[in-house]
Design a protein around this motif. Structure first.
Motif, PDB file in Angstrom:
ATOM      1  N   ALA A 282       0.824  -1.211   0.000  1.00 13.04           N
ATOM      2  CA  ALA A 282       0.000   0.000   0.000  1.00 13.04           C
ATOM      3  C   ALA A 282       0.858   1.261   0.000  1.00 13.04           C
ATOM      4  O   ALA A 282       0.602   2.209  -0.762  1.00 13.04           O
ATOM      5  N   SER A 285       2.913   1.743  -3.285  1.00 10.61           N
ATOM      6  CA  SER A 285       2.081   2.054  -4.455  1.00 10.61           C
ATOM      7  C   SER A 285       1.528   3.475  -4.434  1.00 10.61           C
ATOM      8  O   SER A 285       0.992   3.938  -5.443  1.00 10.61           O
ATOM      9  N   LEU A 286       1.665   4.175  -3.303  1.00 11.20           N
ATOM     10  CA  LEU A 286       1.129   5.542  -3.220  1.00 11.20           C
ATOM     11  C   LEU A 286       1.671   6.473  -4.309  1.00 11.20           C
ATOM     12  O   LEU A 286       0.893   7.144  -5.003  1.00 11.20           O
ATOM     13  N   THR A 297      -5.083   7.447  -5.275  1.00 11.23           N
ATOM     14  CA  THR A 297      -4.380   7.148  -4.013  1.00 11.23           C
ATOM     15  C   THR A 297      -5.361   6.737  -2.917  1.00 11.23           C
ATOM     16  O   THR A 297      -4.944   6.190  -1.898  1.00 11.23           O
ATOM     17  N   PRO A 300      -4.917   2.775  -2.156  1.00 11.09           N
ATOM     18  CA  PRO A 300      -3.848   2.362  -1.225  1.00 11.09           C
ATOM     19  C   PRO A 300      -3.970   3.015   0.150  1.00 11.09           C
ATOM     20  O   PRO A 300      -3.575   2.412   1.152  1.00 11.09           O
ATOM     21  N   LEU A 303      -6.385   0.898   2.120  1.00 12.62           N
ATOM     22  CA  LEU A 303      -5.726  -0.354   2.506  1.00 12.62           C
ATOM     23  C   LEU A 303      -4.710  -0.111   3.606  1.00 12.62           C
ATOM     24  O   LEU A 303      -4.620  -0.880   4.577  1.00 12.62           O
ATOM     25  N   TRP A 304      -3.955   0.968   3.465  1.00 17.07           N
ATOM     26  CA  TRP A 304      -2.952   1.345   4.474  1.00 17.07           C
ATOM     27  C   TRP A 304      -3.615   1.556   5.838  1.00 17.07           C
ATOM     28  O   TRP A 304      -3.152   1.036   6.862  1.00 17.07           O
ATOM     29  N   GLY A 369       7.353   2.193   2.918  1.00 18.94           N
ATOM     30  CA  GLY A 369       7.054   0.862   2.409  1.00 18.94           C
ATOM     31  C   GLY A 369       8.221  -0.091   2.595  1.00 18.94           C
ATOM     32  O   GLY A 369       8.032  -1.282   2.901  1.00 18.94           O
TER      33      GLY A 369
END
Length: 387
Positions: A282, A285-286, A297, A300, A303-304, A369
C-alpha cells in the motif's frame, strides 16, 4: 462470548473510544488553546507531547508496578484516573496545570488500554479472543475517526473545554457500566518487578515488539507527512487532504473490526505477516497511484489505514497468549503500545530528515514501504525460527 463477557468487552471498547478521542483531539484544539492561554502554537503543541510521552513511557512502568491480585481494581482505577484528569483539564486555569493533567491522562489511558485488553482476553473464551481485542481496538479507532471530528465541532461552538467534558462523560459511562458488569478477573501470579521485567529477555516477545515498532515507523510515520506528500507536484498538488484522512480513518475502523474473526480462525503470526506485506504494498504504491491521478491514491490509503490499525489485534492477541501464563500479559500489551508511540516518533523524525534534505516526496512513501517490508521479513524469520 457469553452475554456478560460480551457486554464487558463493549464497555471496555467504549472507554477505548474515549481514549482514542483524548489521544488525537488535542492537536485539533491547539488554535483554541493558543488563544485561551495566550501561548504560541508551538507551546500549545507540547500538550500532545505530554500526553503521548506519558502514555508511551509512563504506562508500562505503572503496569509493571501493579500487583497481579488486583486486576479488576487496577483497570477501574486507571479509567478513573483518566476521567479525573480530563475533568481537571477542562477546569485548568493555567497552561502548566493543563499540561500536567494531560500527562496524567496519558498514563491513565495507557494503563487502561493495556489492562482492558488483558481483562477482555481473560473473560473471553480463547476461540473468541481475537474478536474481543478487535472490538476494543475498533473502539479506539472509531474514537479517533468519528469522535475527534465530533468533539472538535463541539469545541468550535462551546469552547475547547467542551471536548474534555465529552471525553469525561463517555469515560464515566464506561466506568459505571464496568463497575456493575465486569466480572471478577483471575489473579495473575504475584511476581516481583525483576521477574516481570524478564519479558525483556524473551526473544519471542521482543521480536513481536520489534515488528510493531517497524510497523509504527512505516504507518504512523507516513501518516504524519500525508499532507506534504499529497501537496507535492508529483502527487497532484492536492490542497485539502480532509477526504484522504477520512478514507484512511474509515479503513482503520473497518480493518480493526474485521480482523478479529480472522485472528480467531487462523494462526496470528500468519495474519501479522500478511498485514505487513499488504502495508508495504500500500505504501510503495502511493506514488505510482498519485502519478496517474490523486484520487487513485484513495485505494492504497484505504488499505494502508485498514492494515495499519488491524495489526495490533493479532500482535496483542499473541502477546497475551504467550505471556499471560508468565504473569506479565498486561505489561506485554503496555510495551506494545509504547512501541507504537516510539515508532511514530521515529517515523516523524525520519520523515523530517527526508524533507530537510529536499528529497522527492515520493521518498517518504517508498521509504515507509521499505521499512514495512523489513517488518514483514522480520516476521517471516520469527515464524521460521519458532516453527
Amino acid at each position: 462470548m457469553a452475554n456478560q463477557s460480551r457486554l464487558s468487552v463493549y464497555l471496555v471498547a467504549l472507554g477505548a473510544f474515549a481514549l482514542g478521542m483524548a489521544s488525537y483531539v488535542t492537536a485539533g484544539l491547539i488554535p483554541l488553546i493558543e488563544g485561551a492561554f495566550s501561548v504560541s502554537a508551538a507551546t500549545a503543541a507540547q500538550l500532545v507531547t505530554a500526553f503521548t510521552l506519558a502514555y508511551g513511557l509512563g504506562s508500562p512502568v505503572v503496569v509493571a508496578l501493579l500487583p497481579g491480585t488486583y486486576q479488576r481494581l487496577g483497570l477501574l482505577l486507571a479509567l478513573a484516573v483518566f476521567i479525573v484528569a480530563n475533568i481537571a483539564s477542562a477546569l485548568a486555569t493555567s497552561f502548566i496545570s493543563l499540561a500536567l493533567w494531560r500527562a496524567v491522562a496519558g498514563v491513565g489511558a495507557g494503563v487502561y488500554l493495556a489492562m482492558g485488553i488483558a481483562a477482555s482476553a481473560a473473560i473471553t473464551a480463547e476461540a473468541h479472543r481475537g474478536k474481543a481485542i478487535a472490538i476494543i481496538m475498533g473502539g479506539m479507532a472509531s474514537g479517533t475517526v468519528l469522535g475527534v471530528p465530533i468533539s472538535l465541532l463541539l469545541a468550535e461552538r462551546l469552547g475547547w473545554e467542551s471536548a474534555m467534558w465529552l471525553i469525561s462523560a463517555l469515560g464515566l459511562i464506561a466506568y459505571a457500566g464496568l463497575q456493575v458488569k465486569l466480572p471478577a478477573l483471575p489473579s495473575a501470579p504475584t511476581l516481583s518487578l525483576v521477574r516481570k521485567l524478564a519479558i525483556l529477555r524473551s526473544p519471542y516477545a521482543m521480536a513481536i515488539l520489534a515488528v510493531s515498532l517497524l510497523a509504527a515507523i512505516a504507518s504512523l510515520g507516513m501518516y504524519t507527512f500525508i499532507a506534504p506528500f499529497m501537496a507535492a507536484a508529483d502527487s497532484g498538488t492536492v490542497r485539502s487532504i480532509t477526504g484522504y484522512l477520512w478514507v484512511w480513518g474509515i479503513g482503520g475502523v473497518l480493518g480493526s473490526f474485521l480482523v478479529g474473526p480472522l485472528v480467531d480462525k487462523f494462526i496470528g503470526p500468519v495474519i501479522t505477516l500478511a498485514i505487513m506485506l499488504l502495508l508495504s504494498i500500500a505504501l510503495i504504491s502511493l506514488p505510482f497511484a498519485a502519478s496517474i491521478h490523486p484520487l487513485l491514491t484513495l485505494l492504497p490509503i484505504a488499505l494502508w489505514g485498514a492494515v495499519g490499525w488491524a495489526l495490533q489485534v493479532p500482535q496483542n492477541n499473541e502477546l497475551v497468549r504467550t505471556r499471560q501464563a508468565h504473569g506479565d500479559g498486561n505489561l506485554a500489551v503496555a510495551l506494545n503500545e509504547s512501541a507504537l508511540y516510539l515508532g511514530s516518533a521515529i517515523g516523524a523524525a525520519s520523515g523530517g530528515i527526508v524533507l530537510a534534505l529536499h528529497l522527492p516526496a515520493s521518498t517518504l512513501a517508498v521509504g515507509a514501504g521499505a521499512i514495512a517490508a523489513i517488518g514483514a521479513a522480520t516476521q517471516f524469520i520469527i515464524m521460521v525460527r519458532t516453527r
